[in-house]
Design a protein around this motif. Structure first.
Motif, mmCIF file in Angstrom:
data_model
loop_
_atom_site.group_PDB
_atom_site.id
_atom_site.type_symbol
_atom_site.label_atom_id
_atom_site.label_comp_id
_atom_site.label_asym_id
_atom_site.label_seq_id
_atom_site.Cartn_x
_atom_site.Cartn_y
_atom_site.Cartn_z
ATOM 1 N N ARG A 299 -5.261 4.788 -1.287
ATOM 2 C CA ARG A 299 -5.464 3.377 -0.357
ATOM 3 C C ARG A 299 -6.470 4.027 0.642
ATOM 4 O O ARG A 299 -6.793 2.315 0.843
ATOM 5 N N VAL B 252 -9.230 0.193 1.647
ATOM 6 C CA VAL B 252 -9.832 0.140 2.518
ATOM 7 C C VAL B 252 -11.465 0.100 3.352
ATOM 8 O O VAL B 252 -11.634 -0.782 4.240
ATOM 9 N N SER C 95 -3.905 -7.615 6.026
ATOM 10 C CA SER C 95 -2.465 -7.008 5.903
ATOM 11 C C SER C 95 -1.205 -7.140 6.394
ATOM 12 O O SER C 95 -1.220 -6.797 7.590
ATOM 13 N N THR D 297 2.214 3.532 6.436
ATOM 14 C CA THR D 297 0.959 3.387 5.517
ATOM 15 C C THR D 297 -0.303 3.044 5.992
ATOM 16 O O THR D 297 -1.399 3.544 5.430
ATOM 17 N N LEU D 298 -0.754 2.514 6.888
ATOM 18 C CA LEU D 298 -2.124 2.145 7.143
ATOM 19 C C LEU D 298 -1.679 2.194 8.773
ATOM 20 O O LEU D 298 -1.935 1.058 9.589
ATOM 21 N N GLU E 164 1.546 -4.344 6.270
ATOM 22 C CA GLU E 164 2.156 -2.745 5.902
ATOM 23 C C GLU E 164 2.263 -2.555 7.386
ATOM 24 O O GLU E 164 2.532 -2.889 8.801
ATOM 25 N N LEU F 280 0.792 -1.286 -0.043
ATOM 26 C CA LEU F 280 0.051 -0.083 -0.102
ATOM 27 C C LEU F 280 0.738 1.264 -0.623
ATOM 28 O O LEU F 280 0.671 2.286 0.148
#
Length: 321
Positions: free
Chosen positions: A249, A253, A265, A271-272, A267, A241
């Motif tokens: 992005r 989600v 996920s 990023t997340l 990440e 991502l």
């Protein structure tokens, strides 16, 4: 910003992992001429591993910063074109060791869908073997080793009845050029990862994955619909991502949460961002393993370690969507 990116890559990602890339990243971070060339590219295309991978693919030197500088300046037009058209597709099969505790805990059998699949090497967690300390699961090849703390390793492999991957530029395991690109993305000192790549490619060549070229927002729902009835659908992605612009992005989600599938996920927390992530185990760069948006563990970028801090995989799986 570009200089900071290379400095961060040196200090938080390659330090203790790749002396060659740590030295090279610090050199680029202080090289005004190379930084000026990099600013000609779109920001996402300036990333260190993309530049270093392209130079290695073209036969350029990465061990000596001065020779690297001269090579990049002399062949910048060719390098820039490659960086514009390629993506960092580190199809690291070692990351399947991070997924395995969750995949084994979900209701079986499983239909796997990987977002950002590259060549699809992470779609075979049922074909590889895993070693967590002195605990071994499976009997295939490659043997993937992972330092696991805070959790008892799984005893069984998942039963995968269908597997598919989605990528804007899928790679073909039977194409020598595509496999050369995957090899070029492996850091110079990591001979174990290079050996693992070759073994994973052989697995994939024996039963090539179903890979779809497309955008993650436009193509994913139709791919989920194609999964066989009666299977637990799992959509997963690892270190992908950061290459997706923030608006897309956010849309992803929202989309993946709405699909009839479990979502795994791996990440970075930057990023997340997810609720409930504790401080990392150290100041190095780590990703976060999560199931359906619930963070569960810190992970090494190439799958070498898994530090569990959340509920058990069984508890996470029982919570459902």
């Amino acid at each position: 910003m570009t200089a900071d990116w290379y400095w961060d890559f040196a200090v938080r990602q390659t330090r203790g992992e790749s002396p060659t890339y740590e030295r090279l990243s610090l050199a680029v971070a202080g090289d005004d001429e190379l930084l000026a060339l990099l600013t000609e590219l779109p920001e996402p295309k300036r990333q260190p591993n993309l530049l270093f991978g392209v130079v290695r693919l073209l036969g350029g030197p990465v061990g000596d910063p001065a020779a690297f500088h001269d090579f990049v300046v002399a062949r910048w037009a060719e390098i820039a074109e490659q960086m514009r058209t390629r993506a960092t597709q580190t199809n690291e099969s070692g990351r399947t060791a991070l997924l395995l505790p969750l995949l084994a805990a979900l209701p079986q059998p499983i239909a796997l869908i990987e977002v950002g699949a590259a060549a699809g090497l992470n779609l075979y967690p049922d074909r590889y073997a895993f070693r967590y300390g002195d605990h071994t699961v499976g009997a295939g090849s490659p043997m993937i080793e992972c330092d696991l703390t805070g959790l008892t390793p799984p005893d069984t492999l998942p039963t995968v009845v269908w597997r598919a991957g989605l990528d804007r530029n899928p790679l073909d395991v039977t194409d020598a050029g595509d496999m050369a690109w995957l090899d070029a993305l492996i850091w110079p000192e990591h001979t174990d990862r290079r050996d693992r790549l070759r073994a994973a490619v052989e697995v994939a060549r024996a039963d090539p994955p179903h890979l779809v070229r497309g955008d993650l927002l436009d193509t994913l729902p139709a791919l989920v619909e194609r999964a066989p009835a009666g299977a637990t659908v799992v959509v997963f992605h690892s270190a992908v991502l950061y290459q997706v612009p923030q608006p897309a992005r956010d849309q992803f989600v929202t989309l993946v949460r709405s699909l009839p599938a479990h979502w795994i996920s791996v990440e970075s927390s930057g990023t997340l961002p997810l609720d409930g992530i504790p401080p990392g185990p150290d100041n190095l760069s780590h990703n976060v393993l999560a199931l359906n948006g619930t963070p569960l563990a810190w992970t090494h970028g190439h799958g070498r370690s898994l530090t569990w801090f959340g509920v058990t995989p069984s508890e996470a799986a029982q919570r459902g969507k």
